[in-house]
Design an enzyme around this catalytic site. Structure first.
Site, short mmCIF file in Angstrom:
data_model
loop_
_atom_site.label_atom_id
_atom_site.label_comp_id
_atom_site.label_asym_id
_atom_site.label_seq_id
_atom_site.Cartn_x
_atom_site.Cartn_y
_atom_site.Cartn_z
N ASP A 77 -5.65 -3.88 -2.32
CA ASP A 77 -4.62 -3.52 -1.35
C ASP A 77 -3.98 -4.74 -0.69
O ASP A 77 -4.67 -5.59 -0.13
CB ASP A 77 -5.27 -2.64 -0.27
CG ASP A 77 -4.28 -1.90 0.60
OD1 ASP A 77 -3.35 -2.55 1.12
OD2 ASP A 77 -4.43 -0.68 0.75
N SER A 82 0.83 -1.20 0.00
CA SER A 82 0.00 0.00 0.00
C SER A 82 0.87 1.26 0.00
O SER A 82 1.69 1.44 -0.90
CB SER A 82 -0.96 -0.04 1.20
OG SER A 82 -2.03 0.85 1.02
#
Length: 266
Positions: free
Chosen positions: A154, A41
């Site tokens: 993610d 991320s």
């Protein structure tokens, strides 16, 4: 004298990822060599910038241009509230290298296959911007990123602190930076819809993050519990906290490197 390869594992955490820059700044000041980087991320964005050959000062200067407006936009899709296509354009505009094959430092971006829940690590070949976008595609907030027949989200869902990924890149000494482990102590609620999504997601991610610490030789935890993960405007505060946390660990890191070098000679 030979030494063991040193890898950096950078966690997710939205705007808290700015703390990674403070950590990397201190490592650079103390001439700690980094041989490979893995990021999840926000950590994938910071890690990719470093792996592309940018100096820490250049990365910080570039980061001053970051805003939610530039990095995101409404998706007009039922798959997510926002699109992070703007992030890809930002990377292509500012990074000196945007292909994995051309990166001067080996890099891996951790993502998750939405259909199977499998951890997907993007590395070695392909487009860096796409990989970082996928690693940052927080489910429910951002539209998943289509890549090689997979729908990716993610990487924090499966591996918020990518110690396994950096070890597979060849790291023998792993320095992990976890920007979620400090928790949250700020009062009140986020002031934006995006902030509410992020805070709820971070609570879930934080519980899983520490499970990945055991592979690391050193874990750096910036003390940023008072800062929300949507506060991009407080970049300087995040960076300062990263610097302070890294300085607390720098002697431990240096000792670890020295011991590994001595072990190689005997």
């Amino acid at each position: 004298m030979t030494r063991k390869k040193i890898g950096l594992a950078l966690s997710g955490g939205a705007a808290r990822g700015f703390a990674h820059l403070g950590v990397m700044k201190v490592l650079a000041e103390h001439d700690i060599p980094i041989d490979c980087v893995a990021g999840t991320s926000a950590g994938s964005f910071a890690g990719a910038a470093f792996a592309s050959g940018m100096s820490i000062d250049k990365i910080i200067e570039m980061s001053k241009k970051i805003s939610w407006f530039k990095m995101t936009g409404f998706s007009y899709s039922p798959k997510g509230l926002l699109s992070n296509a703007g992030m890809g354009a930002f990377i292509n505009e500012h990074f000196p290298v945007t292909k994995f094959e051309e990166l001067p430092i080996p890099f891996a971006a951790v993502t998750c296959d939405l259909e199977t829940g499998e951890e997907i690590v993007l590395k070695e070949t392909g487009d860096v911007a796409t990989a970082v976008r996928a690693s940052c595609a927080l489910p429910g907030v951002f539209v998943p990123v289509d890549h090689a027949g997979r729908r990716l989200i993610d990487g924090g869902v499966v591996s918020n602190v990518p110690t396994k990924a950096v070890k597979k890149l060849g790291a023998e000494i792993i320095i992990a930076v976890d920007v979620l482990a400090c928790g949250t102590t700020y009062w009140g609620s986020p002031s934006t819809l995006l902030g509410i999504f992020f805070q709820s997601a971070m609570m879930l991610l934080r519980a899983a993050s520490k499970a990945h610490h055991y592979r690391a030789n050193v874990v750096i935890v910036p003390q940023i519990s008072h800062l929300r993960p949507d506060e991009i405007g407080k970049m300087d505060d995040f960076i300062k906290a990263g610097e302070e946390a890294a300085r607390e660990k720098i002697d431990e890191i240096k000792k670890l490197i020295e011991e590994s070098q001595y072990a190689e000679t005997v």
